[in-house]
Enzyme design. Structure first.
Site, mmCIF file in Angstrom:
data_model
loop_
_atom_site.group_PDB
_atom_site.id
_atom_site.type_symbol
_atom_site.label_atom_id
_atom_site.label_comp_id
_atom_site.label_asym_id
_atom_site.label_seq_id
_atom_site.Cartn_x
_atom_site.Cartn_y
_atom_site.Cartn_z
ATOM 1 N N SER A 288 32.883 -3.362 0.555
ATOM 2 C CA SER A 288 32.059 -4.494 0.137
ATOM 3 C C SER A 288 30.585 -4.150 0.292
ATOM 4 C CB SER A 288 32.379 -5.707 1.011
ATOM 5 O OG SER A 288 31.332 -6.649 0.962
ATOM 6 N N TYR B 4 33.110 -9.368 9.184
ATOM 7 C CA TYR B 4 33.543 -8.840 7.886
ATOM 8 C C TYR B 4 32.716 -7.602 7.515
ATOM 9 C CZ TYR B 4 34.533 -8.751 2.850
ATOM 10 O OH TYR B 4 34.894 -8.367 1.586
HETATM 11 P P1 NDP Z 1 41.859 -12.657 -2.305
HETATM 12 O O1 NDP Z 1 41.772 -13.511 -1.100
HETATM 13 O O2 NDP Z 1 41.914 -13.275 -3.641
HETATM 14 O O3 NDP Z 1 43.118 -11.676 -2.176
HETATM 15 C C1 NDP Z 1 43.401 -11.009 -0.974
HETATM 16 C C2 NDP Z 1 44.745 -10.336 -1.082
HETATM 17 O O4 NDP Z 1 45.015 -9.652 0.152
HETATM 18 C C3 NDP Z 1 45.876 -11.334 -1.275
HETATM 19 O O5 NDP Z 1 46.875 -10.755 -2.082
HETATM 20 C C4 NDP Z 1 46.393 -11.540 0.137
HETATM 21 O O6 NDP Z 1 47.729 -11.993 0.113
HETATM 22 C C5 NDP Z 1 46.259 -10.128 0.676
HETATM 23 N N1 NDP Z 1 46.212 -10.067 2.134
HETATM 24 C C6 NDP Z 1 45.374 -10.706 2.986
HETATM 25 N N2 NDP Z 1 45.664 -10.393 4.254
HETATM 26 C C7 NDP Z 1 46.717 -9.536 4.203
HETATM 27 C C8 NDP Z 1 47.475 -8.868 5.187
HETATM 28 N N3 NDP Z 1 47.223 -9.012 6.497
HETATM 29 N N4 NDP Z 1 48.479 -8.063 4.791
HETATM 30 C C9 NDP Z 1 48.763 -7.916 3.483
HETATM 31 N N5 NDP Z 1 48.085 -8.518 2.492
HETATM 32 C C10 NDP Z 1 47.073 -9.328 2.866
HETATM 33 O O7 NDP Z 1 40.612 -11.676 -2.180
HETATM 34 P P2 NDP Z 1 39.951 -10.642 -3.223
HETATM 35 O O8 NDP Z 1 40.872 -10.283 -4.298
HETATM 36 O O9 NDP Z 1 38.628 -11.153 -3.515
HETATM 37 O O10 NDP Z 1 39.748 -9.419 -2.222
HETATM 38 C C11 NDP Z 1 40.404 -8.172 -2.355
HETATM 39 C C12 NDP Z 1 39.610 -7.152 -1.577
HETATM 40 O O11 NDP Z 1 38.302 -7.049 -2.134
HETATM 41 C C13 NDP Z 1 39.415 -7.501 -0.091
HETATM 42 O O12 NDP Z 1 39.508 -6.341 0.686
HETATM 43 C C14 NDP Z 1 38.010 -8.047 -0.072
HETATM 44 O O13 NDP Z 1 37.423 -7.923 1.200
HETATM 45 C C15 NDP Z 1 37.339 -7.165 -1.107
HETATM 46 N N6 NDP Z 1 36.109 -7.704 -1.644
HETATM 47 C C16 NDP Z 1 36.101 -8.869 -2.355
HETATM 48 C C17 NDP Z 1 34.906 -9.372 -2.839
HETATM 49 C C18 NDP Z 1 34.827 -10.622 -3.634
HETATM 50 O O14 NDP Z 1 33.694 -11.060 -3.944
HETATM 51 N N7 NDP Z 1 35.925 -11.250 -4.026
HETATM 52 C C19 NDP Z 1 33.642 -8.671 -2.580
HETATM 53 C C20 NDP Z 1 33.769 -7.464 -1.830
HETATM 54 C C21 NDP Z 1 34.969 -6.995 -1.412
HETATM 55 P P3 NDP Z 1 48.315 -12.955 1.256
HETATM 56 O O15 NDP Z 1 47.424 -14.143 1.343
HETATM 57 O O16 NDP Z 1 49.701 -13.213 0.839
HETATM 58 O O17 NDP Z 1 48.297 -12.133 2.483
#
Ligand code: NDP
Length: 235
Positions: free
Chosen positions: A132, A145
Site C-alpha cells: 500500500s 496498517y
Molecule cells: P477487501 O476488504 O475488499 O478484501 C479483502 C480480502 O481479504 C477479502 O477476500 C477477505 O475475505 C480477505 N481476508 C481478510 N482477512 C483475511 C484472513 N485473515 N485470511 C484470509 N483472507 C482474509 O479489501 P481490498 O480488496 O481492498 O484489499 C486487498 C488488498 O489490497 C489488501 O491487502 C489491502 O490492504 C490492499 N490494499 C487495498 C487498498 C484499497 O484502497 N482498497 C489500497 C492499498 C492496498 P474475508 O473477509 O472472508 O476474510
C-alpha cells in the site's frame, strides 16, 4: 495453479478473474466471507476456469499448511489478503496492532514459506504481494496498517534477493485508493476530499490493480520491484 489469498471480493477477486481470463486455473482463500467466495467461484466457473476455494485464515499457521497441502502444483502466489485499521495510535490496543501485523505481514510470510518448496520442485516460481501507498509514506491514523505494509515491502525485497538464485521472483503492487469494501467506511465527502489529492483525480479499480499483478507475473526479468498503482499519489 495460481493461488490468490483474499479472493472473496475486491482486488483479490479481480486478480482471480484476470488470471482466469488468461486461461489459468485459480485457487483462492478467504476467512469469513462465504457469500463473496461463492460469487468468485461462480464468476470463475462462468469463465470456464478450473478453480478451488479454501476457507483459510492466512494468519493461522495450521490452516495455511493445510491449504498448501491441498494444492497440487503452484505457479504463482498472490499475497493479497489484508485488513485495515483506522485508529489513532493512542487508541490502538496491542491486540489490534498484533492482528493487523499477523494478517498482513504474517500471512504473507506464512504463505510464502509454504509456496517456496513447491516452487523449488518446479525450478521456478513467482510471488506478487499487495502492499500500500501507506507502507511507503505512512498514513495518519493508520500506523498499524502502514507498518504492516512497510513490512510487506521489506519482505518482498529480502525474499527477492534470497530466492532469485532459485528462479523465484518476488514483487509487490503498492496500491493507492482502490474502490473496494475496504474503503467503505469513508463518507462520500471524505472520499471526494481524499481523491482531490490524487493527481489522476479518481479512485483506481480492482481491475487496474489486477492488471499490474498480471504484468508482474508475466515479465520474467523483474524481481524485487514495487509497482505503484496509485494514480500518482505520493509522487
Ligand atoms: P477487501 O476488504 O475488499 O478484501 C479483502 C480480502 O481479504 C477479502 O477476500 C477477505 O475475505 C480477505 N481476508 C481478510 N482477512 C483475511 C484472513 N485473515 N485470511 C484470509 N483472507 C482474509 O479489501 P481490498 O480488496 O481492498 O484489499 C486487498 C488488498 O489490497 C489488501 O491487502 C489491502 O490492504 C490492499 N490494499 C487495498 C487498498 C484499497 O484502497 N482498497 C489500497 C492499498 C492496498 P474475508 O473477509 O472472508 O476474510
Amino acid at each position: 495453479m495460481i493461488l490468490v489469498t483474499g479472493g472473496s471480493r475486491g482486488i483479490g477477486r479481480a486478480v482471480c478473474l484476470a488470471f482466469a481470463e488468461e486461461g489459468k486455473e485459480v485457487a483462492f482463500c478467504y476467512s469469513k466471507d462465504e457469500e463473496g467466495a461463492a460469487e468468485t467461484l461462480r464468476l470463475l466457473q462462468e469463465r470456464g476456469a478450473g478453480c478451488m476455494a479454501f476457507r483459510c485464515d492466512v494468519s493461522d499457521e495450521a490452516q495455511v499448511k493445510a491449504m498448501f497441502a491441498a494444492i497440487p502444483s503452484l505457479t504463482v502466489l498472490v499475497n493479497n489478503a489484508g485488513i485495515d485499521l483506522f485508529a489513532e495510535i493512542a487508541q490502538t490496543s496491542y491486540a489490534q496492532w498484533q492482528r493487523v501485523q499477523a494478517v498482513n505481514a504474517g500471512g504473507t510470510f506464512l504463505c510464502t514459506r509454504e509456496a517456496v518448496p513447491k516452487f523449488l520442485r518446479r525450478g521456478e516460481g513467482c510471488i506478487v504481494n499487495i502492499a500500500s501507498v501507506w507502507g511507503e509514506c505512512g498514513g495518519s491514523c493508520e500506523a498499524a496498517y502502514s507498518a504492516s505494509k512497510a513490512a510487506v515491502i521489506g519482505f518482498t525485497k529480502a525474499a527477492a534477493k534470497e530466492l532469485a538464485p532459485s528462479n523465484i521472483r518476488v514483487n509487490c503492487v503498492s496500491c493507492g485508493y482502490i474502490d473496494t469494501a475496504m474503503n467503505a467506511r469513508l463518507s462520500e465527502q471524505e472520499r471526494e476530499s481524499f481523491l482531490r489529492s490524487v493527481p489522476l483525480g479518481r479512485a483506481g479499480t480492482p481491475e487496474e490493480a489486477a492488471q499490474a499483478v498480471l504484468f508482474l507475473a508475466k515479465n520474467r526479468y523483474i524481481t524485487g520491484e514495487v509497482l505503484r498503482v496509485n494514480g500518482g499519489l505520493a509522487l
